[in-house]
Scaffold this active site. Structure first.
Site, PDB file in Angstrom:
ATOM      1  CG  HIS A  42      -1.653   1.270   1.433  1.00  0.00           C
ATOM      2  ND1 HIS A  42      -2.692   1.703   0.624  1.00  0.00           N
ATOM      3  CD2 HIS A  42      -1.489   2.253   2.354  1.00  0.00           C
ATOM      4  CE1 HIS A  42      -3.134   2.877   1.058  1.00  0.00           C
ATOM      5  NE2 HIS A  42      -2.427   3.228   2.100  1.00  0.00           N
TER       6      HIS A  42
ATOM      7  CG  ASP B  24       8.537  18.188 -25.863  1.00  0.00           C
ATOM      8  OD1 ASP B  24       8.676  17.747 -24.682  1.00  0.00           O
ATOM      9  OD2 ASP B  24       8.009  17.518 -26.757  1.00  0.00           O
TER      10      ASP B  24
ATOM     11  CD1 TRP C  22       6.871   3.011   4.246  1.00  0.00           C
ATOM     12  CD2 TRP C  22       8.057   3.812   2.530  1.00  0.00           C
ATOM     13  NE1 TRP C  22       7.241   4.292   4.560  1.00  0.00           N
ATOM     14  CE2 TRP C  22       7.966   4.812   3.523  1.00  0.00           C
ATOM     15  CE3 TRP C  22       8.763   4.089   1.362  1.00  0.00           C
ATOM     16  CZ2 TRP C  22       8.563   6.066   3.391  1.00  0.00           C
ATOM     17  CZ3 TRP C  22       9.352   5.348   1.212  1.00  0.00           C
ATOM     18  CH2 TRP C  22       9.249   6.309   2.231  1.00  0.00           C
TER      19      TRP C  22
ATOM     20  CB  SER D 164      11.844   5.840 -13.944  1.00  0.00           C
ATOM     21  OG  SER D 164      10.764   6.697 -14.182  1.00  0.00           O
ATOM     22  CB  SER D 165      12.377   9.254  -9.962  1.00  0.00           C
ATOM     23  OG  SER D 165      11.083   8.846  -9.727  1.00  0.00           O
TER      24      SER D 165
ATOM     25  CG  HIS E   8      12.389  14.049   5.971  1.00  0.00           C
ATOM     26  ND1 HIS E   8      11.325  13.724   6.786  1.00  0.00           N
ATOM     27  CD2 HIS E   8      12.205  15.327   5.608  1.00  0.00           C
ATOM     28  CE1 HIS E   8      10.559  14.799   6.931  1.00  0.00           C
ATOM     29  NE2 HIS E   8      11.077  15.777   6.227  1.00  0.00           N
TER      30      HIS E   8
ATOM     31  CD  GLU F 241       9.776   9.856  -2.458  1.00  0.00           C
ATOM     32  OE1 GLU F 241      10.731  10.322  -3.118  1.00  0.00           O
ATOM     33  OE2 GLU F 241       8.709   9.493  -2.978  1.00  0.00           O
TER      34      GLU F 241
ATOM     35  CE1 TYR G  10      10.965  17.632   4.430  1.00  0.00           C
ATOM     36  CE2 TYR G  10       8.824  18.675   4.247  1.00  0.00           C
ATOM     37  CZ  TYR G  10       9.874  18.230   5.021  1.00  0.00           C
ATOM     38  OH  TYR G  10       9.834  18.375   6.373  1.00  0.00           O
TER      39      TYR G  10
ATOM     40  CB  SER H 276       1.039  28.197  -5.065  1.00  0.00           C
ATOM     41  OG  SER H 276       1.505  27.656  -3.863  1.00  0.00           O
TER      42      SER H 276
ATOM     43  CG  HIS I 104      12.101  13.711  11.866  1.00  0.00           C
ATOM     44  ND1 HIS I 104      12.112  14.867  11.138  1.00  0.00           N
ATOM     45  CD2 HIS I 104      11.365  12.852  11.126  1.00  0.00           C
ATOM     46  CE1 HIS I 104      11.434  14.717  10.009  1.00  0.00           C
ATOM     47  NE2 HIS I 104      10.973  13.498   9.982  1.00  0.00           N
ATOM     48  CG  HIS I 105      11.899   9.409   9.599  1.00  0.00           C
ATOM     49  ND1 HIS I 105      10.570   9.275   9.258  1.00  0.00           N
ATOM     50  CD2 HIS I 105      12.354  10.475   8.907  1.00  0.00           C
ATOM     51  CE1 HIS I 105      10.255  10.235   8.386  1.00  0.00           C
ATOM     52  NE2 HIS I 105      11.308  10.969   8.160  1.00  0.00           N
TER      53      HIS I 105
ATOM     54  CB  THR J 196       5.447  24.263   6.656  1.00  0.00           C
ATOM     55  OG1 THR J 196       6.670  23.569   6.438  1.00  0.00           O
ATOM     56  CG2 THR J 196       4.320  23.481   6.038  1.00  0.00           C
TER      57      THR J 196
ATOM     58  CE  LYS K 190       5.675  26.708   0.003  1.00  0.00           C
ATOM     59  NZ  LYS K 190       5.870  25.463  -0.678  1.00  0.00           N
TER      60      LYS K 190
ATOM     61  NE  ARG L 170       3.020   3.257  11.116  1.00  0.00           N
ATOM     62  CZ  ARG L 170       3.749   4.044  10.327  1.00  0.00           C
ATOM     63  NH1 ARG L 170       4.646   4.848  10.863  1.00  0.00           N
ATOM     64  NH2 ARG L 170       3.573   4.055   9.035  1.00  0.00           N
TER      65      ARG L 170
END
Lengths: 601, 198, 360
Positions: free
Chosen positions: A76, A105, A140, A170-171, A254, A256, A258, A269, A303-304, A329, A332, A451
């Protein structure tokens, strides 16, 4: 009237539709393919979520076995992150980067096509694991040493390594392409501080990926080697260290997150100023806030790992940086709200999603800042409180932002309007469902529900809120169904949308809906970050295209497809027979050779 | 090649060709890649439970191969010079030299790996072995890719029409990659071989 | 109603609505959660209390931010809806003073959070008090083993699933893993800490007066198939009860000459239970009884199983019916369990239960 020529002359009418799409290098078609593929995986991953929620609706449920549940929660997350949100983001990047910067393009159209086909390869490899011996089931984040061959018997984790390495490639290719395009192909007059905010977010995201993907690639290679070539990077008994995996993974992981949220922040925006009918409040601040979130995002990863025994000083340092990142944050959020202030707000479906984004993301951000304190985190980590946080920022944030973009840009991409009535129904049902599903998870978290557990017992007081959450998840499912019906009905209408139905200020609205293959007949002058509004105020009119204008478009090519097939075969070979790796290398070599010699004019 | 109107010289916002900018940004990504591998090596080199350590290095031989790679960067500079000044003969010769020197470096590396393996240091021997091999192994792969890359430039340049009017750009970009691979080796050589020796 | 008073009514009504919703949420968080078995809002040790105090502060700050932003969103959405004749303020592009203000205020909020956090973490993560009880908790897939030490660090005894501690006494727990990463967590007494293979993590806690009783814990770091089933309990007791428990655990396993118990011992050996589980009878009671080495236990030490209230890592209460189900098919109850289905007959199970019940 301009004539567009595809490199191979007028033969294109006889090419089959399928071949046209397989060999396209047009950013709009590639964007469309990313979008359809990404949304399909979103639906599939949504089904895994429904299965998970059904299993957890009652204590000691028996809908899913432990083994299957563990695969489902792992996949998931993997599917939502890598196969749904990122590709749907890439879909909009692909479609709108050239249009918003006034190019025709991206910088490297074939590389663009390659990114998509490699993404498809990698996604199929990862997804096929369900049917080829079991999907990865270690979460994951795949913490070592659980992922070692000793504890994760079977090939699931090998699919994880190979699949993610290919998806990462790819990314990376896509991000390199987007970065060069935005930096180097802007229309005359479009300075960096006149870029649409969505483009800024895309640029930051591209750099986040460019700098973080190599780190996780190294980690995945090391894991693959540990599992298959008897190295011991993460095996403590032999001198390895499971903590190294966590550092390498989260150094990617991390940034990721963002990557997942900044595109939606960019969309919001764009949308809020349009439907408030006034310019974005504090353009520079939002740009700097977005860029600083990107930079600071590399300084918060541990922090993880607060509960891993990091040591008091590192924990406190990362706590400070994590709380610090809440400041840009917040800036914004205030700027978006201030954009609404003094506006004349038109509540289209797109605007509903954008305003909901502000509220839902705020909730997710607040719960995040709460466990930025290790004191609080020690009681939240690995409980449903974190699950609530994640889903408020990712569903309430990223996904709702994407839906805002879908309803906003649908007329531009297809020439048709999604039904507003149906759209509002799907919005409200989704909003209600989302909050019903995820808000109670805060309660479950402070009641101590861990969890990643396939079941729980009665007597712990978790029964009721779990049932509520499950009902909410079904509501979300209903809202998606409503949306799908909206899409199917819409696409049967004729394409009659005008160039700029929302009276928006950015360049993509200065061409037809959908745009011609060459995007623009003439690119408008750019004197501000809101060019169409500024030009109207200053009385600047974009001229008609000169007679006989020849716009040269790059020819289609099947080399990206060939190369992607080669890469895919290498991956499949690493998971089955090494002989296939050889065949994959051969095909990939042919693809590279053909690519380098084919004409590009 | 980017889509554009009929100008042959594409205007770019930053004044740098798209392909060159692509290579620069790609190299930034590669810095993180090698940085992660190097960090892993530094973390693990002292964590072996048994087996050979840095004493297995034949520092003198590796110095030679390092010199070879450094010389290949010199020949690459000359190849770029040749391309930029229309001296295509010089360019082709220097490309060939770079390729050959690169192959010599790879040869030394293969020899070194085989020697170490026979002396009891393999991927699975200990932490030092595992992290050493993947660090230098991936670097070697990058050199190999560079050799293939420069070879394809050389082959294209000796064909009837050559590479075309963008020859200086293509060779320049190839040079960027090659110099990067060389700089990574200088860092690796210093950190992995030199510092433990003193 | 004039436009002005409509605005005021709107603002007030929005704040009231958001405050009401917030109050409902507060009730749900606080009222519902406090008395749950694994509640994180019921600190019963000094350390849990220190962390809880930080949580309360953070919660109120968050609540304030939540109310302000939700109210603002609501008010702005309603007040600035398009209305005929009202033009948008296209001239507004920014307001530097305001932007500086709302950058500084969040920084201040962050500072307010950071200082108590630093204090609490430094205090809780510091060394345990002098004279702390030393226990090693070892995580296995999927059960907890507890090894008690004397003041010189020598091992006194091993047990599983349940840990007993004296009230108001500092306890220093060394955290070890036998295989993958696990985590040790009893919300009422301390925040979670990982049991990291290859590393020596530790935590310490001291229960508050009057907190005698049973407290629930669970593994909270995903550790494989039966992560959901890996639980344990901590019993906080008076010093007298605690001493009695310790002495019982130190003593050798109780010997019973009962015929059924004897038959149970025969099954225990015949089915090779003793290759994974230790039962330490004294040499004088059972000179020929084989006790496997105590290093690297595969399964829990059963010497005093009958003194425990649960089995299967606190998944099931220890009673006849649960023992029977467990012995019949361990993997059926705990997927992936290392204890296989030994295909025991009902008769064999009856005998085994008799033996296990004798191990008080």
């Amino acid at each position: 009237m301009a004539t567009a020529t595809d490199g191979v002359g007028a033969v294109q009418a006889e090419q089959s539709k399928v071949w046209e799409w397989l060999t396209t290098v047009d950013h709009k078609k590639i964007g469309t393919m990313y979008g359809i593929t990404g949304f399909t995986y979103f639906l599939i991953s949504g089904l895994t979520a429904l299965a998970i929620r059904t299993q957890l609706a009652v204590p000691n449920g028996n809908v899913l076995s432990a083994e299957l549940y563990n695969q489902f929660f792992t996949m998931h997350a993997l599917m939502m992150i890598f196969l749904a949100i990122m590709p749907m983001g890439a879909s909009f990047f692909n479609y709108f980067i050239p249009l918003q910067i006034g190019a025709r393009d991206v910088a490297f159209p074939r590389l663009n096509a390659l990114s998509y086909w490699v993404f498809l390869s990698g996604s199929l490899i990862l997804f096929s694991s369900f049917f080829l011996g079991g999907a990865p089931d270690a979460g994951w984040f795949a913490y070592a040493p659980l992922t070692d061959a000793k504890y994760s018997v079977g090939s699931g984790l090998d699919f994880y390594c190979v699949g993610l390495i290919i998806l990462g490639l790819s990314s990376l290719m896509a991000s390199l392409n987007f970065a060069v395009t935005i930096l180097n192909m802007r229309a005359p007059g479009m300075t960096m501080m006149r870029l649409p905010v969505y483009m800024w977010m895309t640029l930051v995201v591209s750099f986040l990926l460019i700098l973080s993907l190599p780190i996780v690639t190294v980690a995945l290679v090391m894991l693959y080697f540990d599992r298959n070539f008897t190295t011991n990077f993460f095996t403590p008994e032999a001198g390895g260290d499971p903590i190294l995996w966590q550092h390498l993974f989260w150094l990617f992981g991390h940034p990721e997150v963002y990557v997942l949220i900044l595109p939606s922040m960019g969309i919001v925006s764009e949308v809020i100023p349009v439907f408030s009918r006034k310019p974005l409040f504090g353009y520079s601040a939002i740009v700097f806030a977005g860029a600083s979130i990107g930079v600071l995002g590399f300084g918060v990863w541990a922090h993880h790992m607060f509960t891993t025994g990091l040591g008091t000083v590192p924990a406190l340092v990362f706590s400070a940086t994590t709380m610090g990142i809440g400041v840009p944050t917040g800036v914004k959020i205030f700027n978006w709200l201030s954009t609404m202030y003094g506006g004349s707000i038109r509540f289209t479906t797109s605007m509903y999603f954008a305003v909901a984004f502000i509220a839902m993301f705020t909730i997710g951000g607040i719960s995040g800042v709460m466990h930025a304190s290790p004191a609080v985190d020690s009681q939240h980590q690995d409980t449903y409180f974190v699950v609530a946080h994640i889903h408020y920022v990712l569903f309430g944030g990223a996904i709702m932002g994407i839906f805002s973009g879908i309803f906003y840009w649908w007329p531009k991409m297809t020439g048709r309007f999604l039904s507003e009535t149906s759209g509002k129904w799907s919005f409200w049902v989704m909003f209600a469902g989302m909050n019903l599903t995820f808000f109670p998870m805060h309660f479950l978290g402070v009641s101590g529900m861990p969890r990643r557990i396939y079941t729980y017992d009665e007597g712990f007081g978790w029964d009721d809120w779990n049932m509520v959450a499950t009902i909410g998840s079904y509501l979300i499912g209903v809202s998606i169904l409503i949306f799908l019906i909206n899409v199917f009905r819409t696409m049967r209408q004729p394409a009659t949308a005008p160039d700029n139905p929302w009276d928006a200020p950015t360049l993509e609205w200065a061409t037809s809906s959908p745009p011609p293959e060459h995007d623009f007949d003439v690119v408008p002058e750019v004197h501000s970050s809101i060019p169409l509004w500024t030009n109207r105020e200053m009385g600047i009119v974009t001229p008609e295209a000169p007679e006989g204008l020849h716009i040269h478009l790059p020819p289609s090519s099947y080399m990206p497809l060939i190369l992607a097939i080669g890469v895919g075969l290498i991956g499949v070979g690493l998971l089955s027979h090494l002989a296939l790796v050889g065949i994959g290398v051969a095909i990939a070599t042919y693809g590279v050779w053909g690519w380098s010699i084919e004409p590009t004019d | 090649m980017s889509a554009a109107t009929h100008e042959t010289e594409h205007h770019t916002s930053l004044g740098v060709d798209n392909r060159k900018l692509l290579m620069w940004i790609f190299l930034a990504s590669e810095c993180l890649f090698f940085g992660s591998l190097l960090s892993t090596y530094l973390i693990f080199k002292g964590e072996s439970l048994s087996g050979p350590g840095t004493d297995i290095f034949a520092f003198e031989i590796t110095s030679i191969s390092t010199f070879v790679l450094l010389m290949s960067s010199l020949s690459m500079v000359l190849a770029v010079y040749g391309a930029q000044h229309g001296q295509l003969g010089l360019m082709k010769l220097m490309l060939l030299c770079t390729i050959l020197l690169g192959l010599v470096f790879l040869g030394f590396q293969v020899y070194e790996f085989k020697t170490f393996a026979s002396e009891g240091l393999t991927l699975s021997t200990n932490q030092f072995g595992a992290s050493f091999y993947i660090l230098t192994g991936f670097h070697g792969c990058h050199v190999g890719v560079g050799v293939l890359y420069l070879s394809s430039l050389l082959v294209s340049s000796v064909r009837r029409n050559g590479i075309g009017k963008e020859t200086p750009l293509y060779i320049d970009i190839g040079g960027l990659y090659w110099h990067f691979v060389d700089i990574v080796w200088i860092v690796l050589f210093t950190v992995v071989y030199l510092i433990p020796a003193y | 109603m004039t436009g002005r008073s409509r605005q005021i009514v709107l603002v007030v009504a929005s704040f009231v609505a958001v405050a009401f919703v917030s109050w409902l949420i507060f009730i749900a968080f606080d009222g519902a959660a406090i008395d749950k078995r694994m509640s994180t809002l019921n600190p019963l040790s000094d350390q849990a209390q220190e962390y809880h105090d930080v949580y309360v502060l953070v919660w109120w700050l968050s609540g304030a931010v939540f109310v302000v932003i939700m109210a603002a969103t609501l008010i702005l959405s309603i007040h600035y809806r398009e209305r005929p004749g009202v033009e948008p303020r296209r001239d507004i592009h920014g307001n530097t003073r305001l932007e500086i203000l709302w950058t500084i205020i969040p920084i201040v909020i962050v500072l307010i959070m950071v200082v108590p956090t630093f204090d609490a973490v430094l205090s809780v993560e510091g060394d345990a008090e002098e004279g702390a009880l030393e226990v090693t908790a070892t995580g296995h897939q999927w059960w907890f083993e507890f090894t008690y030490h004397d003041s010189d660090g020598n091992e006194l005894f091993r047990t599983a699933n349940e840990m007993h501690v004296p009230v108001e006494q500092a306890v220093n727990v060394s955290l070890v893993s036998n295989d993958v990463i696990h985590a040790f967590w009893v919300p009422a007494l301390f925040g979670k800490k990982d049991m990291m293979p290859g590393h020596n993590n530790r935590l310490w806690f001291k229960s508050k007066p009057g907190t005698e009783g049973m407290h629930y814990g669970q593994c909270v770091e995903y550790c494989g198939d039966s992560h959901a089933n890996m639980r344990f309990r901590i019993f906080v007791e008076s010093p007298a009860d605690y001493d009695a428990w310790v002495n019982n655990q130190i003593a050798k396993a109780k010997w019973s000459d009962d015929e059924l118990v004897n038959a149970g011992r025969e099954v225990f050996v015949a089915k090779a239970c003793n290759s994974c589980h230790q039962v330490e009878y004294s040499k004088s009671d059972a000179p020929d009884w084989l006790v496997p080495p105590t290093v690297a236990a595969i399964g829990p030490n059963l010497s005093h199983l009958a003194s425990r209230t649960t089995i299967a890592s606190a998944l099931l209460d220890r009673d006849e019916s649960n023992l029977r189900s467990w012995l019949k098919n361990p993997p059926g109850i705990k997927p992936g369990s290392r204890m296989p289905n030994l295909e025991l007959t009902d008769d064999e199970i009856t005998k085994l239960i008799a033996m296990l019940d004798s191990l008080e």
